[in-house]
Write a protein that holds these residues in place. Structure first.
Motif, mmCIF file in Angstrom:
data_model
loop_
_atom_site.group_PDB
_atom_site.id
_atom_site.type_symbol
_atom_site.label_atom_id
_atom_site.label_comp_id
_atom_site.label_asym_id
_atom_site.label_seq_id
_atom_site.Cartn_x
_atom_site.Cartn_y
_atom_site.Cartn_z
ATOM 1 N N GLY A 63 0.799 -1.211 0.000
ATOM 2 C CA GLY A 63 0.000 0.000 0.000
ATOM 3 C C GLY A 63 0.828 1.255 0.000
ATOM 4 O O GLY A 63 2.054 1.217 0.079
ATOM 5 N N PRO A 64 0.157 2.366 -0.084
ATOM 6 C CA PRO A 64 0.849 3.647 -0.042
ATOM 7 C C PRO A 64 1.354 3.944 1.367
ATOM 8 O O PRO A 64 0.939 3.313 2.336
ATOM 9 N N ARG A 65 2.248 4.892 1.471
ATOM 10 C CA ARG A 65 2.712 5.324 2.788
ATOM 11 C C ARG A 65 1.544 6.014 3.476
ATOM 12 O O ARG A 65 0.948 6.933 2.947
ATOM 13 N N LEU A 66 1.217 5.545 4.666
ATOM 14 C CA LEU A 66 0.121 6.135 5.426
ATOM 15 C C LEU A 66 0.655 7.282 6.274
ATOM 16 O O LEU A 66 1.861 7.436 6.457
ATOM 17 N N SER A 68 0.451 7.869 9.454
ATOM 18 C CA SER A 68 0.795 7.597 10.845
ATOM 19 C C SER A 68 1.046 6.105 11.040
ATOM 20 O O SER A 68 0.877 5.312 10.124
ATOM 21 N N ASP A 69 1.445 5.731 12.261
ATOM 22 C CA ASP A 69 1.651 4.327 12.614
ATOM 23 C C ASP A 69 0.397 3.514 12.316
ATOM 24 O O ASP A 69 -0.718 3.960 12.571
ATOM 25 N N VAL A 70 0.590 2.299 11.803
ATOM 26 C CA VAL A 70 -0.520 1.372 11.581
ATOM 27 C C VAL A 70 -0.716 0.592 12.872
ATOM 28 O O VAL A 70 0.092 -0.255 13.224
ATOM 29 N N THR A 71 -1.788 0.893 13.602
ATOM 30 C CA THR A 71 -2.015 0.298 14.921
ATOM 31 C C THR A 71 -2.916 -0.926 14.878
ATOM 32 O O THR A 71 -2.936 -1.705 15.824
ATOM 33 N N ALA A 72 -3.679 -1.105 13.790
ATOM 34 C CA ALA A 72 -4.589 -2.244 13.679
ATOM 35 C C ALA A 72 -4.810 -2.564 12.206
ATOM 36 O O ALA A 72 -4.844 -1.660 11.372
ATOM 37 N N LEU A 73 -4.942 -3.849 11.901
ATOM 38 C CA LEU A 73 -5.191 -4.286 10.525
ATOM 39 C C LEU A 73 -6.301 -5.328 10.491
ATOM 40 O O LEU A 73 -6.435 -6.137 11.408
ATOM 41 N N SER A 74 -7.042 -5.311 9.402
ATOM 42 C CA SER A 74 -8.012 -6.353 9.119
ATOM 43 C C SER A 74 -8.101 -6.462 7.603
ATOM 44 O O SER A 74 -7.879 -5.483 6.891
ATOM 45 N N SER A 78 -10.778 -12.619 0.882
ATOM 46 C CA SER A 78 -10.246 -12.700 -0.476
ATOM 47 C C SER A 78 -8.919 -11.962 -0.626
ATOM 48 O O SER A 78 -8.198 -12.168 -1.593
ATOM 49 N N GLY A 79 -8.606 -11.080 0.315
ATOM 50 C CA GLY A 79 -7.382 -10.293 0.227
ATOM 51 C C GLY A 79 -7.510 -9.077 -0.663
ATOM 52 O O GLY A 79 -6.529 -8.381 -0.917
ATOM 53 N N GLU A 80 -8.710 -8.774 -1.146
ATOM 54 C CA GLU A 80 -8.906 -7.643 -2.047
ATOM 55 C C GLU A 80 -8.871 -6.293 -1.339
ATOM 56 O O GLU A 80 -8.523 -5.287 -1.949
ATOM 57 N N VAL A 81 -9.260 -6.273 -0.069
ATOM 58 C CA VAL A 81 -9.316 -5.030 0.700
ATOM 59 C C VAL A 81 -8.630 -5.246 2.036
ATOM 60 O O VAL A 81 -8.859 -6.242 2.712
ATOM 61 N N VAL A 82 -7.773 -4.282 2.409
ATOM 62 C CA VAL A 82 -7.142 -4.274 3.723
ATOM 63 C C VAL A 82 -7.534 -2.965 4.398
ATOM 64 O O VAL A 82 -7.496 -1.897 3.773
ATOM 65 N N GLY A 87 -2.579 5.694 14.083
ATOM 66 C CA GLY A 87 -2.374 6.510 15.259
ATOM 67 C C GLY A 87 -2.820 7.946 15.088
ATOM 68 O O GLY A 87 -2.922 8.691 16.065
ATOM 69 N N ASP A 88 -3.096 8.373 13.854
ATOM 70 C CA ASP A 88 -3.566 9.744 13.618
ATOM 71 C C ASP A 88 -5.090 9.831 13.628
ATOM 72 O O ASP A 88 -5.668 10.768 13.094
ATOM 73 N N PHE A 89 -5.756 8.835 14.222
ATOM 74 C CA PHE A 89 -7.204 8.777 14.431
ATOM 75 C C PHE A 89 -7.974 8.397 13.172
ATOM 76 O O PHE A 89 -9.192 8.486 13.138
ATOM 77 N N SER A 90 -7.285 7.993 12.106
ATOM 78 C CA SER A 90 -7.963 7.676 10.853
ATOM 79 C C SER A 90 -8.017 6.169 10.613
ATOM 80 O O SER A 90 -7.268 5.399 11.203
ATOM 81 N N VAL A 91 -8.924 5.778 9.718
ATOM 82 C CA VAL A 91 -9.038 4.405 9.237
ATOM 83 C C VAL A 91 -8.876 4.479 7.724
ATOM 84 O O VAL A 91 -9.560 5.257 7.057
ATOM 85 N N ASN A 92 -7.944 3.697 7.175
ATOM 86 C CA ASN A 92 -7.667 3.708 5.742
ATOM 87 C C ASN A 92 -8.121 2.399 5.129
ATOM 88 O O ASN A 92 -7.698 1.333 5.563
ATOM 89 N N VAL A 93 -8.979 2.494 4.113
ATOM 90 C CA VAL A 93 -9.467 1.331 3.383
ATOM 91 C C VAL A 93 -8.670 1.260 2.084
ATOM 92 O O VAL A 93 -8.749 2.166 1.252
ATOM 93 N N ILE A 94 -7.881 0.189 1.927
ATOM 94 C CA ILE A 94 -6.963 0.067 0.797
ATOM 95 C C ILE A 94 -7.431 -1.057 -0.114
ATOM 96 O O ILE A 94 -7.554 -2.204 0.321
ATOM 97 N N LYS A 95 -7.705 -0.734 -1.376
ATOM 98 C CA LYS A 95 -8.020 -1.744 -2.387
ATOM 99 C C LYS A 95 -6.692 -2.234 -2.951
ATOM 100 O O LYS A 95 -5.930 -1.458 -3.517
ATOM 101 N N ILE A 96 -6.394 -3.504 -2.805
ATOM 102 C CA ILE A 96 -5.099 -4.060 -3.187
ATOM 103 C C ILE A 96 -4.899 -4.045 -4.704
ATOM 104 O O ILE A 96 -3.791 -3.834 -5.190
#
Length: 161
Positions: A63-66, A68-74, A78-82, A87-96
């Motif tokens: 993925g792209p450089r986020l 802030s620190d990545v504190t949680a992942l799910s 299928s692995g299509e979306v992570v 740590g900057d209070f955001s949630v990033n939805v990444i299409k692989i």
């Protein structure tokens, strides 16, 4: 499988086994998830989501450089979306497939936990601000459906019999 702040990802031979394979995957790793024969690792040292095969023999920056620190992942099965909580209070939805990122905001403290469900249509996150946020996708656009403020643990404890 375990990961640690020492930078190593360890794949254990079994639950009671002492044998494991390890790979240095960063300097401080805070989270990982496994999906579709890939391991995704979030590192606080680079703020980049990295991907590895289950055999730990191949790597690719996923993925792209986020911001802030990545504190949680799910990730979706299928692995299509992570989904990465940061740590900057955001949630990033990444299409692989194309590495596009949708940034969800609304927390007022670092994100502790994230999960993605229903083929990427629902994203839930919790934060140090004692809230849970559930976001629903509608035609590839996300909108907030619910934001729950949770009582502090001390209040729950006082209400117990």
């Amino acid at each position: 499988m375990t990961i640690g702040t020492d930078g190593e990802l360890r794949v254990w031979a079994g639950v009671d086994a002492d044998d494991y394979e390890s790979k240095l995957v960063g300097h401080e790793n805070l989270s990982f998830c496994v999906s579709n024969m890939k391991i995704f690792v979030g590192s606080s040292s680079t703020n980049v989501l990295s991907g590895y095969s289950l055999e730990l023999d191949s790597e690719g920056v996923v993925g792209p450089r986020l911001t802030s620190d990545v504190t949680a992942l799910s990730c979706m099965q299928s692995g299509e979306v992570v989904v990465a909580g940061c740590g900057d209070f955001s949630v990033n939805v990444i299409k692989i497939c194309d590495l596009s990122t949708t940034k969800l905001t609304g927390h007022s403290a670092p994100v502790l936990s994230v999960t993605v469900a229903r083929e990427g249509e629902v994203v839930a996150s919790s934060s140090c601000d004692d809230s849970v946020k559930v976001t629903i996708r509608d035609h590839f656009h996300f909108y907030q459906s619910s934001h729950f403020d949770l009582p502090r643990f001390g209040l729950w404890k006082q209400n117990l019999p």
